[in-house]
Structures are given as C-alpha cells and as structure tokens.
Design an enzyme around this catalytic site. Structure first.
Site: not given
Ligand code: PAF
Length: 280
Positions: A33-34, A37-38, A62, A149, A154, A187-188
């Site tokens: 879901a880029l 930011g990605h 997760q 960031e 995370q 993405s949200r």
């Molecule tokens: O930040 C994310 O998109 C996820 O937590 C990651 C680091 C890809 C791990 O699944």
C-alpha cells in the site's frame, strides 16, 4: 518491470551474486500500500547503497486484531507500478508460509522501548514487528535498512534490537513526509471520509501547538490537556495517547529537559487510528 522474488532461496542467490561483487545492499521493509512516504525511503536507499530491495509483506503476527489483518490493503500490482520508475533491483514479496513455515516457533521480544504507547495499546504488535524485521534482515542480509520516522517507536525499537542482538545492519531513519496541510502520509489516510480528511491535519496542528506552548514556558501537563481538548472539539473520537517521551527510550519525559524529547500521539477519527510524532 522490477523482478518479484517469492522465496528465500531465490532472494539468497540474487544477493549472493551482488555481495560477491562487493556491492552493498539497502532494504526498505514495507507492508505494501505504498505512498510517497515509502518512495522517499526508497530514494534514500538508492542513494545509500549499490543495490536496493523493497520487501512487501503484510505480516500477520503484528496484527492483534484479525479484522485489521483481513482489511489491510493488498495492492502489489499498483505498488510495483509505483516502484518501477525508481528502478529498485528487486521486490521481495513472499507468501506467509515462506516467512512462517509449519513448526515456526520463535519470537523476538524487545522490552523497555517497546512497552509503552503502541506496545501498551496493541499487545503483541511489537513482538510481531521485531520478529519479522529480524527475519527480513536475515533473509536479505542487507547492509542498511530504511525506516520512516512516522513510526517513531518502531524505529527506536528496531535500533535497540539491532544493537542488542549485534545484527550487522545499519538502521537509517527517514523524516516523515507530510501532505501540504501537515497530515503525516500514511496508508490509513485513504480510509478517511472527505469530511474526516479535512479535519485530520488538526492532529499535527495540535501537536505543533504543544511544542510552541512548551517553548513559551507552559507546563507540559497543561499543554497536553489543551491539545487533547482541541482534538475532541475538532471531532476526534478519542485520543489513545498524547505523550512527551524520551526520544530514544520512550520513557515518560514531560519535565526532563536534559535529553531530546519526542511528542507522540495516536488518535481516532472516523474509525481510523492516526499516529504522529514530532521533536519538541
Ligand atoms: O512499518 C511497517 O510497515 C511494518 O511494521 C514493517 C517494518 C514493514 C514490518 O512488517
């Protein structure tokens, strides 16, 4: 088109060839879901390593809510199209059973930095992140890994884990990209109704107001209370946290001016949970 690798064996043989030529490898871990930011992480990786892999894996471990996992957008074709102009060397998009084969029984758990805030609100979430990120490092054998960031806690957890476990990878944190109105890219955001999208920038605005108030000498407790009230008046349904923390350990640091502090927030708007953070 960018080659898409589905197996660890395929990935390993590709990476072995690059490493044999002395080339460095950067990895950008994503769940797909880029958005821009990605893409900014990918650009940073391209300028920091000879070869770049983007991983796309919606990591089931997760998600502490199965509905969230089911709803998470899976948009590999459009993700690949967005990556094409950036000429990354490969996309690693394994199926879940390649990452978690039958009998899988290991979990990486980081304590301290991973315990408060997101760790408290989403039990098990960071165990899943730490485990999959460790596996992605092992699978890709990347020299550098790029994280936004935007997910500040995370990022700090991954830094702690890499130091604690002597993982041979350098962690690069990249600044949050924002829309013109200040809303952090995520993405949200696509899930917000038009009316909620118009109100969403209030989160960043309220956080910026806290920073200004603190610099003007307002006590932290009062600045945070005012910001929470302003979010409620702006139509936010709830604030999971709005917290002043030590920027590295995430320990509460409302009045500790000796070390860098970070203001972190998670708040609900229109059924969507938005998170953000700024330096103060
Ligand atoms: O930040 C994310 O998109 C996820 O937590 C990651 C680091 C890809 C791990 O699944």
């Amino acid at each position: 088109m960018t080659p898409v690798i589905r197996t660890v064996a395929g990935l390993r043989s590709l990476v072995r060839g690059w490493k044999a030529q002395g080339q460095t490898l950067g990895v950008v871990p994503t769940m797909g879901a880029l958005h821009d930011g990605h893409l900014s992480l990918v650009r940073a990786a391209k300028s920091g390593a000879d070869r770049v892999i983007v991983t796309i894996f919606v990591n089931p471990t997760q998600f502490n809510n199965p509905e969230d996992l089911a709803k998470y957008p899976r948009t590999e074709a459009s993700d690949a199209a967005l990556l094409a102009p950036l000429a990354v060397d490969a996309i690693f998009a394994p199926p879940p059973e390649e990452v978690y084969p039958p009998g899988f029984a290991s979990t990486v758990r980081v304590t301290g930095v991973a315990d408060p805030l997101e760790g408290a609100m989403r039990p098990g979430h960071f165990d899943g992140v730490a485990t999959v990120v460790t596996k992605l490092f092992g699978m890709t054998q990347a020299d550098r890994a790029y994280f936004g960031e935007k997910d500040w806690q995370q990022l700090q957890m991954v830094r702690r884990m890499v130091a604690d476990l002597n993982l041979p990878v350098e962690i690069i944190g990249c600044e949050t990209l924002r829309e013109a109105d200040g809303l952090a890219m995520s993405s949200r955001n696509a899930r917000l109704s038009a009316a909620a999208r118009a109100r969403a920038p209030m989160l960043h605005a309220a956080m910026t107001a806290v920073r200004q108030a603190l610099h003007a000498g307002t006590p932290a407790e009062e600045a945070l209370r005012r910001a929470e009230n302003s979010l409620r008046s702006a139509g936010f349904d709830g604030v999971d946290y709005l917290a002043l923390c030590d920027a590295e350990t995430l320990a509460p640091a409302a009045d500790d001016l000796a070390r860098p502090r970070r203001l972190l927030a998670a708040a609900w708007l229109d059924g969507v949970r938005l998170i953000d953070n700024i330096a103060v």
